[in-house]
Design a protein around this motif. Structure first.
Motif, PDB file in Angstrom:
ATOM      1  N   LEU A 168      -5.577  -4.253  -1.683  1.00  0.00           N
ATOM      2  CA  LEU A 168      -4.595  -4.800  -2.616  1.00  0.00           C
ATOM      3  C   LEU A 168      -5.162  -6.063  -3.250  1.00  0.00           C
ATOM      4  N   ASP A 169      -4.950  -6.207  -4.555  1.00  0.00           N
ATOM      5  CA  ASP A 169      -5.381  -7.453  -5.185  1.00  0.00           C
ATOM      6  C   ASP A 169      -4.362  -8.559  -4.893  1.00  0.00           C
ATOM      7  N   ALA A 170      -4.585  -9.710  -5.473  1.00  0.00           N
ATOM      8  CA  ALA A 170      -3.718 -10.858  -5.180  1.00  0.00           C
ATOM      9  C   ALA A 170      -2.279 -10.635  -5.622  1.00  0.00           C
ATOM     10  N   ASP A 171      -2.040  -9.683  -6.537  1.00  0.00           N
ATOM     11  CA  ASP A 171      -0.695  -9.398  -7.019  1.00  0.00           C
ATOM     12  C   ASP A 171      -0.022  -8.251  -6.269  1.00  0.00           C
ATOM     13  N   GLY A 172      -0.702  -7.696  -5.263  1.00  0.00           N
ATOM     14  CA  GLY A 172      -0.105  -6.604  -4.498  1.00  0.00           C
ATOM     15  C   GLY A 172      -0.325  -5.238  -5.115  1.00  0.00           C
ATOM     16  N   ARG A 173      -1.298  -5.132  -6.024  1.00  0.00           N
ATOM     17  CA  ARG A 173      -1.590  -3.840  -6.655  1.00  0.00           C
ATOM     18  C   ARG A 173      -2.856  -3.239  -6.035  1.00  0.00           C
ATOM     19  N   TYR A 174      -2.851  -1.906  -5.913  1.00  0.00           N
ATOM     20  CA  TYR A 174      -3.993  -1.212  -5.318  1.00  0.00           C
ATOM     21  C   TYR A 174      -5.161  -1.195  -6.303  1.00  0.00           C
ATOM     22  N   ASP A 175      -6.313  -1.733  -5.877  1.00  0.00           N
ATOM     23  CA  ASP A 175      -7.527  -1.585  -6.681  1.00  0.00           C
ATOM     24  C   ASP A 175      -8.559  -0.713  -5.972  1.00  0.00           C
ATOM     25  N   TYR A 176      -8.218  -0.236  -4.768  1.00  0.00           N
ATOM     26  CA  TYR A 176      -9.038   0.766  -4.080  1.00  0.00           C
ATOM     27  C   TYR A 176      -8.139   1.570  -3.147  1.00  0.00           C
ATOM     28  N   SER A 177      -8.418   2.872  -3.043  1.00  0.00           N
ATOM     29  CA  SER A 177      -7.694   3.735  -2.102  1.00  0.00           C
ATOM     30  C   SER A 177      -8.556   4.953  -1.803  1.00  0.00           C
ATOM     31  N   ASN A 178      -8.536   5.417  -0.542  1.00  0.00           N
ATOM     32  CA  ASN A 178      -9.264   6.638  -0.192  1.00  0.00           C
ATOM     33  C   ASN A 178      -8.407   7.888  -0.397  1.00  0.00           C
ATOM     34  N   ARG A 179      -7.299   7.741  -1.114  1.00  0.00           N
ATOM     35  CA  ARG A 179      -6.452   8.848  -1.555  1.00  0.00           C
ATOM     36  C   ARG A 179      -5.835   9.616  -0.378  1.00  0.00           C
ATOM     37  N   ARG A 180      -5.559   8.945   0.744  1.00  0.00           N
ATOM     38  CA  ARG A 180      -4.957   9.629   1.888  1.00  0.00           C
ATOM     39  C   ARG A 180      -3.572   9.072   2.227  1.00  0.00           C
ATOM     40  N   LEU A 181      -2.963   8.337   1.301  1.00  0.00           N
ATOM     41  CA  LEU A 181      -1.615   7.831   1.570  1.00  0.00           C
ATOM     42  C   LEU A 181      -0.640   8.979   1.781  1.00  0.00           C
ATOM     43  N   SER A 182      -0.773  10.050   0.981  1.00  0.00           N
ATOM     44  CA  SER A 182       0.175  11.157   1.080  1.00  0.00           C
ATOM     45  C   SER A 182       0.030  11.919   2.386  1.00  0.00           C
ATOM     46  N   SER A 183      -1.160  11.880   3.023  1.00  0.00           N
ATOM     47  CA  SER A 183      -1.315  12.572   4.307  1.00  0.00           C
ATOM     48  C   SER A 183      -0.732  11.748   5.448  1.00  0.00           C
ATOM     49  N   VAL A 184      -0.748  10.423   5.319  1.00  0.00           N
ATOM     50  CA  VAL A 184      -0.152   9.562   6.344  1.00  0.00           C
ATOM     51  C   VAL A 184       1.344   9.425   6.134  1.00  0.00           C
ATOM     52  N   MET A 185       1.768   9.340   4.874  1.00  0.00           N
ATOM     53  CA  MET A 185       3.189   9.217   4.537  1.00  0.00           C
ATOM     54  C   MET A 185       3.535  10.294   3.504  1.00  0.00           C
ATOM     55  N   PRO A 186       3.850  11.514   3.948  1.00  0.00           N
ATOM     56  CA  PRO A 186       4.141  12.610   3.013  1.00  0.00           C
ATOM     57  C   PRO A 186       5.242  12.220   2.028  1.00  0.00           C
ATOM     58  N   GLY A 187       5.076  12.715   0.806  1.00  0.00           N
ATOM     59  CA  GLY A 187       6.052  12.408  -0.235  1.00  0.00           C
ATOM     60  C   GLY A 187       5.618  11.266  -1.117  1.00  0.00           C
ATOM     61  N   ARG A 188       4.609  10.503  -0.679  1.00  0.00           N
ATOM     62  CA  ARG A 188       4.087   9.416  -1.513  1.00  0.00           C
ATOM     63  C   ARG A 188       2.936   9.948  -2.369  1.00  0.00           C
ATOM     64  N   PRO A 189       2.616   9.257  -3.467  1.00  0.00           N
ATOM     65  CA  PRO A 189       1.539   9.748  -4.341  1.00  0.00           C
ATOM     66  C   PRO A 189       0.165   9.529  -3.711  1.00  0.00           C
ATOM     67  N   SER A 190      -0.822  10.309  -4.158  1.00  0.00           N
ATOM     68  CA  SER A 190      -2.204  10.119  -3.720  1.00  0.00           C
ATOM     69  C   SER A 190      -2.953   9.188  -4.675  1.00  0.00           C
ATOM     70  N   ASP A 191      -2.695   9.320  -5.967  1.00  0.00           N
ATOM     71  CA  ASP A 191      -3.363   8.498  -6.973  1.00  0.00           C
ATOM     72  C   ASP A 191      -2.551   7.231  -7.174  1.00  0.00           C
ATOM     73  N   ILE A 192      -2.894   6.156  -6.460  1.00  0.00           N
ATOM     74  CA  ILE A 192      -2.068   4.938  -6.459  1.00  0.00           C
ATOM     75  C   ILE A 192      -2.788   3.743  -7.061  1.00  0.00           C
ATOM     76  N   LEU A 193      -4.001   3.926  -7.607  1.00  0.00           N
ATOM     77  CA  LEU A 193      -4.715   2.794  -8.197  1.00  0.00           C
ATOM     78  C   LEU A 193      -3.885   2.186  -9.324  1.00  0.00           C
ATOM     79  N   GLY A 194      -3.745   0.873  -9.279  1.00  0.00           N
ATOM     80  CA  GLY A 194      -2.958   0.182 -10.292  1.00  0.00           C
ATOM     81  C   GLY A 194      -1.497   0.040  -9.946  1.00  0.00           C
ATOM     82  N   LEU A 195      -1.001   0.832  -8.985  1.00  0.00           N
ATOM     83  CA  LEU A 195       0.400   0.726  -8.581  1.00  0.00           C
ATOM     84  C   LEU A 195       0.611  -0.470  -7.671  1.00  0.00           C
TER      85      LEU A 195
END
Length: 633
Positions: free
Chosen positions: A195-222
C-alpha cells in the motif's frame, strides 16, 4: 533474512547504476504509477520530490509539467492531460523529438514492459540538432571545423549507442527480476501486496480473491477500503494505522462473508507505505480448536479418573449395605428410605458413566456422509420420543453432496439437542432442525424450538459441566457433551434466544467427500518402492500419474499443471516440507488424500485428520478406491 538483504542490495545497485546513465529514465507500471526513475529524470524536468517517489501518478506529473508550460501554451490543461494518459495506457512503442520552452531539444523513446507499463528514455539532443543545422547552413563551405564536428558527432553517437546498449541490459535485468519475484509471490498461498502512503495498492500478487472470496483480483490503484469492503476494513483499520505510524502489526480476524479466519501482517516500509500479507488460517484454526479440546479432555480424564474410581467403590459399598438393610426386619418407613438411597446411588453410577463418556477416548472417525439421509434418520429416530402435540421438521439447504464427518457423533449430538428442546417446550410446540453451508468453510446446523428460551444464567453457564435447569431430573452434561463433540471436529457451538424461543447453532468444518473421478493424480512419496506400488494402484484404478518426492516439487507441479484432479501425498516427505504444507498450498478445490505410517498419537497425524482424509499404511487398492470413489456413507 538473507533474501531480504539480497533484494535490498540489488535495489541499491540498480538505483546507483541508473543514476550513472547520462539519459533521464522513468519506469511506470500498468496503472501509470512510477516504479523507478533516475536522478537525471528529476534534474532534466526540475520535478518536485513527491513526483519522483515510487507510486507517483503519471497524471500528476503531466499535469505539473503542462501547468508550468513544458508543452507550450495549452488552452485546456485537464483535457490535454487526459489525452496524454489515454495514449500512455495504450503501452505502444514510440519515439518523438520535441523542443522544450528553454530551447533544449530532447528525444523521447518509450518501450512497453511484458507485464504492462513501460520504460521511457529522455536524451538531450540539442548539440546534435545544432550540428545538423550547421551542416544545412554551411553545406557549400565545408571546412576543417565542420569535419571535426562531424567526427565529434560520430564519436558521440558511438557513446550513445553504448549507453543505449547498457540501458537495454538494465531494462532486461529489471524485467527479469520483476517476473521472477511476481512468479514467486503468485505461487504462495497468501495475498501479498503493498500500500502506498494513501492506502492504495501499488503492488499485488493477485491472490486477494483466493484468500477472501468475493473480492476482486485486479486491485492495483484501489484503496484498501474498496478492495476489502467496509466491514472487513473496519476490523483491520486500527492495525493499519498502527503500521503507518511505523509499528509492525500481526493479528487475526474472522471475515464477514463466509466466516473465514484470516491472519494479517502489516509491515511499514521506509517510504511511508505498508507491506501486507494475508493468509487463510481457517483450517489451521479448526485443527487448533480440535487439538485444544483433545488436550482439555485428556486433562479432565486424568483429573476425574482417580476420583471416579474411588467414588465408584463408595457407591458399590453403599449399594451393598443398603441391600443388606433391605433384608432386615426394619421399622415402618425404613424400607422407603432404603429404596430412595439405592435409587440415588444408582443415579450416581449413571452420572459416573456420563463423565466417563465425556472424558474417555472419543476419536472422531470422519467418513463420507449423506446429510440428507442423516437428518431424515434423525427425524424418524426422535419422533417417537416427542408428545403428540409437538412437531419436528427438518430443513436441509446443504448441497446434494456427501461431506466428511463422523455421522454417529453428529447424530448423537443432534438427538441430545432435540430431547433438550422437547423438555423445554413441554407438551406442545415445534422443533426445527435446519442445515446450510456458509461459503465453502462451514456446515451450520441449527436446532430451534418454540419454548420459553434460555434464561440469562443459562446463556452464560449452559456449557459448563453439571449446570442444569432441570433440577433433579438433569445431570448438566448434555450440552457440554455436544460442545465437546463439535470442538473435537474443529467447529464451534453457540446458544441464542429467538423471537419464538431458543436455538443452538453448531458449526462444523465443511469438507466435501471425494466423488468418483478420473484424470491426472499427483503422487507425492519419497520412498521409491512405495511410490512405485502406489503408482500401480492408481493406474489400475484408471488414473494417470505424475510423481514428486518433496513438498516443494509437488507445489511447482500443482501450480503449473491445471489437469491435476487429485493429490495423494504422504505426510512425512523428503526435505523440510510435509504433506500438510502441500495440502495448505494447493489451489482451492483440488482434492487431496494424505497417507501415513505415523501413529495416531503423533501431532502431525492428529492435525492431518482435521484437514483431509488419511489412509494408514499399509493399505490395499480396494481401500484407496473406496476412499476416492465413495459417494455416500
Amino acid at each position: 533474512m538473507s533474501l531480504k538483504i539480497s533484494e535490498n542490495r540489488i535495489k541499491e545497485m540498480t538505483t546507483a547504476g541508473l543514476n550513472l546513465i547520462g539519459q533521464a529514465l522513468s519506469i511506470y507500471d500498468n496503472q501509470l504509477r512510477l516504479v523507478q526513475c533516475n536522478f537525471r529524470f528529476q534534474e532534466m524536468f526540475d520535478l518536485p520530490d513527491d513526483l519522483v517517489r515510487p507510486g507517483a501518478r503519471f497524471h500528476d506529473t503531466i499535469h505539473f509539467l503542462a501547468s508550468r508550460g513544458e508543452y507550450g501554451k495549452v488552452e485546456d490543461v485537464d483535457e490535454m492531460v487526459r489525452q496524454r494518459v489515454e495514449q500512455a495506457l495504450a503501452f505502444e512503442p514510440h519515439y518523438m523529438e520535441r523542443v522544450r520552452p528553454n530551447g533544449q531539444v530532447i528525444s523521447v523513446e518509450g518501450a512497453p514492459l511484458p507485464n504492462g507499463g513501460w520504460v521511457a528514455v529522455y536524451t538531450d539532443i540539442t548539440r546534435t540538432k545544432q550540428d545538423e543545422d550547421l551542416l544545412r547552413a554551411r553545406s557549400e563551405e565545408l571546412s576543417e571545423q565542420l569535419l571535426g564536428r562531424a567526427e565529434e558527432l560520430s564519436a558521440t553517437n558511438r557513446k550513445l549507442a553504448a549507453t543505449i546498449t547498457a540501458l537495454e541490459e538494465a531494462k532486461r535485468q529489471l524485467t527479469e527480476i520483476e517476473a521472477r519475484t511476481r512468479l514467486t509471490t503468485e505461487m504462495m498461498p497468501a495475498h501479498i501486496a503493498h500500500l502506498d502512503a494513501d492506502g492504495r495498492y501499488d503492488y499485488s500478487n493477485r491472490r486477494l480473491s483466493s484468500v477472501m472470496p468475493g473480492r476482486p483480483s485486479d486491485i492495483l490503484g484501489l484503496h484498501i477500503s474498496e478492495a476489502l469492503g467496509s466491514v472487513a476494513f473496519q476490523r483491520v483499520e486500527p492495525h493499519l494505522q498502527r503500521a503507518y505510524k511505523g509499528k509492525i502489526s500481526v493479528f487475526e480476524f474472522t471475515e464477514d462473508r463466509d466466516a473465514r479466519r484470516l491472519r494479517v501482517s502489516f509491515t511499514p516500509d521506509e517510504q511511508g507505505g505498508v507491506y501486507v500479507m494475508s493468509v487463510d488460517i481457517t483450517e489451521e484454526t479448526q485443527a487448533r480448536v480440535a487439538l485444544q479440546q483433545s488436550r482439555r479432555r485428556a486433562m479432565a480424564a486424568q483429573m476425574t479418573s482417580g476420583m471416579a474410581h474411588d467414588f465408584s467403590n463408595l457407591l458399590t459399598i453403599i449399594l451393598g449395605m443398603q441391600s443388606r438393610l433391605e433384608k432386615m426386619d426394619l421399622p415402618d418407613g425404613a424400607h422407603e428410605l432404603v429404596s430412595a438411597t439405592q435409587a440415588t446411588a444408582q443415579r450416581g453410577g449413571q452420572l459416573l458413566n456420563r463423565i466417563a463418556d465425556m472424558t474417555g477416548n472419543r476419536t472422531p472417525q470422519p467418513k463420507a456422509t449423506d446429510m440428507r439421509g442423516l437428518l431424515e434418520d434423525l427425524r424418524i429416530l426422535a419422533s417417537p420420543s416427542l408428545p403428540r402435540g409437538m412437531g419436528l421438521s427438518v430443513v436441509n439447504n446443504l448441497p446434494d453432496q456427501a461431506v466428511m464427518l463422523d455421522p454417529g457423533m453428529v447424530q448423537d449430538a443432534l438427538l441430545n439437542l432435540v430431547l433438550n428442546a422437547r423438555d423445554a417446550c413441554g407438551s406442545s410446540g415445534q422443533i426445527t432442525i435446519s442445515a446450510h453451508k456458509i461459503g465453502s468453510i462451514w456446515t451450520e446446523i441449527t436446532v430451534s424450538d418454540t419454548g420459553p428460551g434460555f434464561s440469562s444464567e443459562a446463556l452464560e453457564k449452559a456449557l459448563n459441566p453439571f449446570f442444569t435447569t432441570k433440577g433433579s431430573g438433569g445431570s448438566g452434561l448434555g450440552l457440554p457433551m455436544v460442545y465437546d463433540t463439535v470442538k473435537l471436529a474443529g467447529g464451534d457451538l453457540s446458544l441464542r434466544n429467538t423471537p419464538s424461543g431458543a436455538s443452538v447453532v453448531l458449526r462444523l468444518p465443511y469438507r466435501p467427500a471425494l466423488l468418483a473421478q478420473e484424470g491426472l493424480v499427483l503422487l507425492v512419496e519419497d520412498s521409491d518402492d512405495l511410490r512405485s506400488q502406489f503408482r500401480e494402484m492408481l493406474i489400475d484404478l484408471g488414473f494417470s500419474v505424475i510423481e514428486a518426492t518433496s513438498a516443494e516439487e509437488a507445489l511447482v507441479l500443482a501450480a503449473e499443471i491445471d489437469e491435476i484432479v487429485l493429490v495423494l501425498s504422504d505426510i512425512r516427505l523428503e526435505g523440510p516440507g510435509t504433506g500438510l504444507d502441500v495440502l495448505n498450498a494447493i489451489r482451492p478445490g483440488l482434492a487431496c488424500i494424505l497417507m501415513t505410517s505415523l501413529p495416531y498419537s503423533d501431532p502431525l497425524h492428529r492435525k492431518a485428520l482435521n484437514l483431509a482424509p488419511v489412509l494408514r499404511k499399509p493399505f490395499s487398492q480396494e481401500q484407496l478406491s473406496a476412499l476416492i470413489r465413495t459417494e455416500a456413507a
